[in-house]
Design a protein around this motif. Structure first.
Motif, PDB file in Angstrom:
ATOM      1  N   THR A  33      -7.432   0.129   2.760  1.00 55.08           N
ATOM      2  CA  THR A  33      -8.825   0.355   3.943  1.00 55.08           C
ATOM      3  C   THR A  33      -8.537  -0.771   4.643  1.00 55.08           C
ATOM      4  O   THR A  33      -8.477  -0.281   6.387  1.00 55.08           O
ATOM      5  CB  THR A  33     -10.043  -0.787   2.741  1.00 55.08           C
ATOM      6  OG1 THR A  33     -10.019   0.000   1.792  1.00 55.08           O
ATOM      7  CG2 THR A  33     -11.152  -1.227   3.697  1.00 55.08           C
ATOM      8  N   PHE A  34      -7.663  -1.816   5.090  1.00 57.48           N
ATOM      9  CA  PHE A  34      -7.292  -2.068   5.982  1.00 57.48           C
ATOM     10  C   PHE A  34      -6.222  -1.152   7.445  1.00 57.48           C
ATOM     11  O   PHE A  34      -6.936  -1.180   8.043  1.00 57.48           O
ATOM     12  CB  PHE A  34      -6.508  -4.050   5.831  1.00 57.48           C
ATOM     13  CG  PHE A  34      -5.186  -4.302   7.147  1.00 57.48           C
ATOM     14  CD1 PHE A  34      -6.997  -4.838   8.027  1.00 57.48           C
ATOM     15  CD2 PHE A  34      -4.363  -4.509   7.591  1.00 57.48           C
ATOM     16  CE1 PHE A  34      -6.358  -5.321   9.178  1.00 57.48           C
ATOM     17  CE2 PHE A  34      -3.733  -4.698   9.155  1.00 57.48           C
ATOM     18  CZ  PHE A  34      -5.278  -5.847   9.338  1.00 57.48           C
ATOM     19  N   ASP A  35      -5.607  -0.499   6.424  1.00 57.46           N
ATOM     20  CA  ASP A  35      -4.565   0.316   7.436  1.00 57.46           C
ATOM     21  C   ASP A  35      -5.407   1.500   8.508  1.00 57.46           C
ATOM     22  O   ASP A  35      -5.305   1.911   9.805  1.00 57.46           O
ATOM     23  CB  ASP A  35      -4.103   0.799   6.589  1.00 57.46           C
ATOM     24  CG  ASP A  35      -2.678  -0.473   6.989  1.00 57.46           C
ATOM     25  OD1 ASP A  35      -2.892  -0.646   7.227  1.00 57.46           O
ATOM     26  OD2 ASP A  35      -2.147   0.344   5.616  1.00 57.46           O
ATOM     27  N   THR A  36      -6.550   1.446   7.458  1.00 54.72           N
ATOM     28  CA  THR A  36      -8.033   2.632   8.191  1.00 54.72           C
ATOM     29  C   THR A  36      -8.614   1.687   9.312  1.00 54.72           C
ATOM     30  O   THR A  36      -8.738   2.806  10.391  1.00 54.72           O
ATOM     31  CB  THR A  36      -8.653   3.157   7.056  1.00 54.72           C
ATOM     32  OG1 THR A  36      -8.214   3.921   5.991  1.00 54.72           O
ATOM     33  CG2 THR A  36      -9.700   3.895   7.368  1.00 54.72           C
ATOM     34  N   ILE A  37      -9.073   0.945   9.299  1.00 52.73           N
ATOM     35  CA  ILE A  37      -9.526  -0.131  10.002  1.00 52.73           C
ATOM     36  C   ILE A  37      -8.783  -0.476  11.408  1.00 52.73           C
ATOM     37  O   ILE A  37      -9.061   0.100  12.317  1.00 52.73           O
ATOM     38  CB  ILE A  37     -10.185  -1.434   9.734  1.00 52.73           C
ATOM     39  CG1 ILE A  37     -11.210  -1.135   8.821  1.00 52.73           C
ATOM     40  CG2 ILE A  37     -10.779  -2.072  10.905  1.00 52.73           C
ATOM     41  CD1 ILE A  37     -11.500  -1.999   7.044  1.00 52.73           C
ATOM     42  N   GLY A  38      -7.552  -0.753  11.032  1.00 51.64           N
ATOM     43  CA  GLY A  38      -6.599  -0.767  11.832  1.00 51.64           C
ATOM     44  C   GLY A  38      -6.144  -2.027  12.319  1.00 51.64           C
ATOM     45  O   GLY A  38      -5.504  -2.156  13.113  1.00 51.64           O
ATOM     46  N   LYS A  39      -7.438  -2.620  12.446  1.00 53.99           N
ATOM     47  CA  LYS A  39      -6.736  -4.320  12.699  1.00 53.99           C
ATOM     48  C   LYS A  39      -8.050  -5.453  11.829  1.00 53.99           C
ATOM     49  O   LYS A  39      -9.197  -5.102  11.646  1.00 53.99           O
ATOM     50  CB  LYS A  39      -7.487  -4.446  14.531  1.00 53.99           C
ATOM     51  CG  LYS A  39      -9.012  -4.158  14.715  1.00 53.99           C
ATOM     52  CD  LYS A  39      -8.978  -4.233  16.144  1.00 53.99           C
ATOM     53  CE  LYS A  39     -10.078  -3.560  16.187  1.00 53.99           C
ATOM     54  NZ  LYS A  39     -10.209  -3.017  18.120  1.00 53.99           N
TER      55      LYS A  39
END
Length: 184
Positions: free
Chosen positions: A50-56
């Motif tokens: 989920t974090f990697d999809t958001i990116g920051k």
């Protein structure tokens, strides 16, 4: 510590088409609600996909990222990568003075907290979409009894449902099993 599972779903109960499906399909009213609730809590917990999809990291909130990769290091002050169990994460957050946290997915993180009996409230916005396939709220069979607390309309086409969890799964310990033991 109050743990709120906050998710957007399609009418057919999907939180995304795939683990890397960017959540741009939920609408402005859902995003506004998400920001309001997560900023009030001050901390959001999510999985590494989920974090990697958001990116920051989400601004103005502490971001806790559950990951199996012990080599991940944060370059941001408000972001922590951890491989600790959900219970240990909550213990640390309580010691820091937090009284409420928001689970923001994905399905694996939701399952980890549900299996440990650590979810107190579920807030779901239902978007007027149907994917027909994709990710569910949980990655495995979870049994919870819920009580409906609130139903409201958000904007033109969204419905927001708020439930209290009245009984946790069989593994009902406040600071449950380790991160790597899901489905074990």
């Amino acid at each position: 510590m109050k743990v709120i599972l906050l998710m957007a779903t399609t009418l057919d109960g999907k939180i995304g088409k795939s683990p890397d499906h960017f959540p741009d399909w939920t609408g402005k009213a859902d995003k506004k609600l998400f920001v309001e609730i997560t900023k009030r809590a001050g901390v959001v917990i999510m999985g590494s996909k989920t974090f990697d999809t958001i990116g920051k990291p989400l601004p103005d909130r502490k971001n806790i990222i559950l990951t199996r990769n012990k080599k991940r290091i944060s370059e941001w002050e408000n972001l922590v990568f951890t491989d600790e169990s959900p219970g240990a994460v909550l213990e640390h957050l309580a010691a820091e003075g937090f009284s409420e946290v928001v689970l923001a997915g994905g399905a694996m993180v939701n399952s980890l907290f549900a299996e440990a009996g650590l979810i107190d409230e579920i807030i779901v916005t239902i978007s007027p979409k149907i994917f027909g396939f994709g990710l569910s709220l949980f990655t495995q069979e979870i049994s919870m009894e819920l009580v409906l607390k609130d139903v409201r309309r958000l904007g033109e086409n969204l419905v927001c449902l708020t439930y209290s969890v009245v009984n946790a799964p069989l593994l009902n310990h406040r600071f449950g099993r380790g991160f790597f033991q899901v489905g074990a």
